[in-house]
Design a protein around this motif. Structure first.
Motif, PDB file in Angstrom:
ATOM      1  N   GLY A   1      21.715 -14.325  13.736  1.00  0.00           N
ATOM      2  CA  GLY A   1      20.781 -15.499  13.344  1.00  0.00           C
ATOM      3  C   GLY A   1      19.568 -15.185  14.060  1.00  0.00           C
ATOM      4  O   GLY A   1      18.832 -16.054  14.290  1.00  0.00           O
ATOM      5  N   GLY A   2      19.224 -13.927  14.634  1.00  0.00           N
ATOM      6  CA  GLY A   2      18.077 -13.786  15.199  1.00  0.00           C
ATOM      7  C   GLY A   2      18.039 -14.001  16.937  1.00  0.00           C
ATOM      8  O   GLY A   2      17.102 -13.843  17.279  1.00  0.00           O
ATOM      9  N   VAL A   3      19.255 -14.537  17.229  1.00  0.00           N
ATOM     10  CA  VAL A   3      19.241 -14.900  18.565  1.00  0.00           C
ATOM     11  C   VAL A   3      20.404 -13.823  19.393  1.00  0.00           C
ATOM     12  O   VAL A   3      21.383 -13.588  18.827  1.00  0.00           O
ATOM     13  CB  VAL A   3      20.229 -16.151  18.836  1.00  0.00           C
ATOM     14  CG1 VAL A   3      20.297 -16.503  20.288  1.00  0.00           C
ATOM     15  CG2 VAL A   3      19.209 -17.301  18.091  1.00  0.00           C
TER      16      VAL A   3
ATOM     17  N   VAL B   1      32.381 -14.961  21.743  1.00  0.00           N
ATOM     18  CA  VAL B   1      31.653 -14.697  20.685  1.00  0.00           C
ATOM     19  C   VAL B   1      30.773 -15.904  20.162  1.00  0.00           C
ATOM     20  O   VAL B   1      31.508 -16.856  20.503  1.00  0.00           O
ATOM     21  CB  VAL B   1      32.717 -14.188  19.283  1.00  0.00           C
ATOM     22  CG1 VAL B   1      33.194 -12.793  19.650  1.00  0.00           C
ATOM     23  CG2 VAL B   1      33.783 -15.055  18.943  1.00  0.00           C
ATOM     24  N   PRO B   2      29.892 -15.679  19.210  1.00  0.00           N
ATOM     25  CA  PRO B   2      29.477 -17.091  18.889  1.00  0.00           C
ATOM     26  C   PRO B   2      30.389 -17.752  17.736  1.00  0.00           C
ATOM     27  O   PRO B   2      30.720 -17.376  16.768  1.00  0.00           O
ATOM     28  CB  PRO B   2      28.364 -16.661  17.955  1.00  0.00           C
ATOM     29  CG  PRO B   2      28.366 -15.253  17.670  1.00  0.00           C
ATOM     30  CD  PRO B   2      29.418 -14.602  18.745  1.00  0.00           C
ATOM     31  N   LEU B   3      30.767 -18.726  18.080  1.00  0.00           N
ATOM     32  CA  LEU B   3      31.763 -19.617  17.660  1.00  0.00           C
ATOM     33  C   LEU B   3      31.593 -20.077  16.188  1.00  0.00           C
ATOM     34  O   LEU B   3      32.415 -20.386  15.419  1.00  0.00           O
ATOM     35  CB  LEU B   3      31.995 -20.979  18.481  1.00  0.00           C
ATOM     36  CG  LEU B   3      32.960 -20.814  19.746  1.00  0.00           C
ATOM     37  CD1 LEU B   3      33.362 -21.955  20.616  1.00  0.00           C
ATOM     38  CD2 LEU B   3      34.339 -19.836  19.350  1.00  0.00           C
ATOM     39  N   GLU B   4      30.282 -20.299  16.002  1.00  0.00           N
ATOM     40  CA  GLU B   4      29.670 -20.747  14.775  1.00  0.00           C
ATOM     41  C   GLU B   4      30.097 -19.614  13.552  1.00  0.00           C
ATOM     42  O   GLU B   4      29.926 -19.988  12.306  1.00  0.00           O
ATOM     43  CB  GLU B   4      28.107 -20.952  14.762  1.00  0.00           C
ATOM     44  CG  GLU B   4      27.431 -19.865  14.991  1.00  0.00           C
ATOM     45  CD  GLU B   4      26.885 -19.842  16.454  1.00  0.00           C
ATOM     46  OE1 GLU B   4      25.930 -19.289  16.822  1.00  0.00           O
ATOM     47  OE2 GLU B   4      27.541 -20.527  17.265  1.00  0.00           O
ATOM     48  N   PHE B   5      30.302 -18.779  14.092  1.00  0.00           N
ATOM     49  CA  PHE B   5      30.581 -17.254  12.944  1.00  0.00           C
ATOM     50  C   PHE B   5      32.330 -17.218  13.023  1.00  0.00           C
ATOM     51  O   PHE B   5      32.688 -16.422  12.047  1.00  0.00           O
ATOM     52  CB  PHE B   5      29.934 -16.161  13.165  1.00  0.00           C
ATOM     53  CG  PHE B   5      28.429 -16.314  12.995  1.00  0.00           C
ATOM     54  CD1 PHE B   5      27.866 -16.235  11.890  1.00  0.00           C
ATOM     55  CD2 PHE B   5      27.588 -16.473  14.170  1.00  0.00           C
ATOM     56  CE1 PHE B   5      26.311 -16.376  11.692  1.00  0.00           C
ATOM     57  CE2 PHE B   5      26.455 -16.551  13.934  1.00  0.00           C
ATOM     58  CZ  PHE B   5      25.947 -16.597  12.848  1.00  0.00           C
ATOM     59  N   VAL B   6      33.023 -18.058  13.714  1.00  0.00           N
ATOM     60  CA  VAL B   6      34.386 -17.976  13.516  1.00  0.00           C
ATOM     61  C   VAL B   6      35.026 -18.608  12.464  1.00  0.00           C
ATOM     62  O   VAL B   6      34.649 -19.726  12.082  1.00  0.00           O
ATOM     63  CB  VAL B   6      35.069 -18.315  14.889  1.00  0.00           C
ATOM     64  CG1 VAL B   6      36.436 -18.343  14.863  1.00  0.00           C
ATOM     65  CG2 VAL B   6      34.427 -17.499  16.066  1.00  0.00           C
ATOM     66  N   LYS B   7      35.941 -18.018  11.604  1.00  0.00           N
ATOM     67  CA  LYS B   7      36.646 -18.833  10.516  1.00  0.00           C
ATOM     68  C   LYS B   7      37.810 -18.274  10.501  1.00  0.00           C
ATOM     69  O   LYS B   7      38.292 -17.079  10.795  1.00  0.00           O
ATOM     70  CB  LYS B   7      36.133 -18.233   9.208  1.00  0.00           C
ATOM     71  CG  LYS B   7      34.612 -18.405   8.832  1.00  0.00           C
ATOM     72  CD  LYS B   7      34.192 -18.090   7.441  1.00  0.00           C
ATOM     73  CE  LYS B   7      32.643 -18.513   7.381  1.00  0.00           C
ATOM     74  NZ  LYS B   7      32.088 -17.803   6.474  1.00  0.00           N
TER      75      LYS B   7
END
Length: 187
Positions: free
Chosen positions: A78-80, A42-48
């Motif tokens: 985010g468009g990606v 998964v995209p790590l920038e969205f992991v909390k």
């Protein structure tokens, strides 16, 4: 527990598919809560806090496959466009975003969770212990660390950026955050 009990397949993938179908049939948006570790793509920038919530509705995904072992799909963040792969054992809940109805599952045992290690960019030469004994670039994790915008430090999944200078968001009532319904785990 008899030896035959351990051979019974998990009901989790069947329940996930059933609740996904129920949400879709009734016009709801099915969301899954996922416990993130190195086996989850998964995209790590969205992991909390080691978890991520994903919209798995047919309108939000492409090539959705709800298998017995993995949930796989493509989605935009985010468009990606990103390819998402989630082991069924790491799905801790599935619910309708609009009303919160759904089902929670036991989290994977801590022994099965592995820490997310940042992937090494292809242009960086790493060997031996630093690479964790992995020298083949194709066997590296597709996940990457996220740089902190404040001071350009690399953060692990479990770390969070300082929030001292962020204002408190308004609430929609006593003890309730604004926006979407929240999943409440009842044990």
């Amino acid at each position: 527990m008899s030896p035959a009990d351990t051979d019974i397949p998990s009901t989790r993938p069947y329940l996930i598919r059933a609740l996904h179908e129920w949400c879709s049939d009734n016009g709801f948006s099915p969301y899954i809560a996922v416990q993130v570790d190195a086996s989850v793509q998964v995209p790590l920038e969205f992991v909390k806090n080691g978890e991520i919530v994903l919209n798995v509705g047919v309108d939000a995904t492409s090539s959705l496959r709800l298998g017995n072992d993995f949930i796989e799909f493509k989605a935009r963040f985010g468009g990606v466009a990103r390819e998402i792969v989630v082991p069924i054992s790491h799905v801790v809940a599935i619910y309708a975003r609009e009303n919160g109805q759904g089902m929670a599952f036991p989290a994977p045992a801590p022994a099965t969770l592995t820490a997310v290690k940042p992937a090494v960019p292809a242009d960086v030469q790493v060997s031996g212990e630093e690479a964790g004994g992995i020298s083949d670039a194709t066997s590296r994790s597709p996940l990457r660390s996220v740089k902190n915008d404040v001071n350009n430090e690399v953060k692990d999944v479990g770390e969070t950026a300082p929030t001292d200078d962020l204002p408190e968001p308004p609430t929609d009532g006593p003890g309730r955050p604004p926006g979407r319904p929240q999943l409440k785990r009842v044990k």
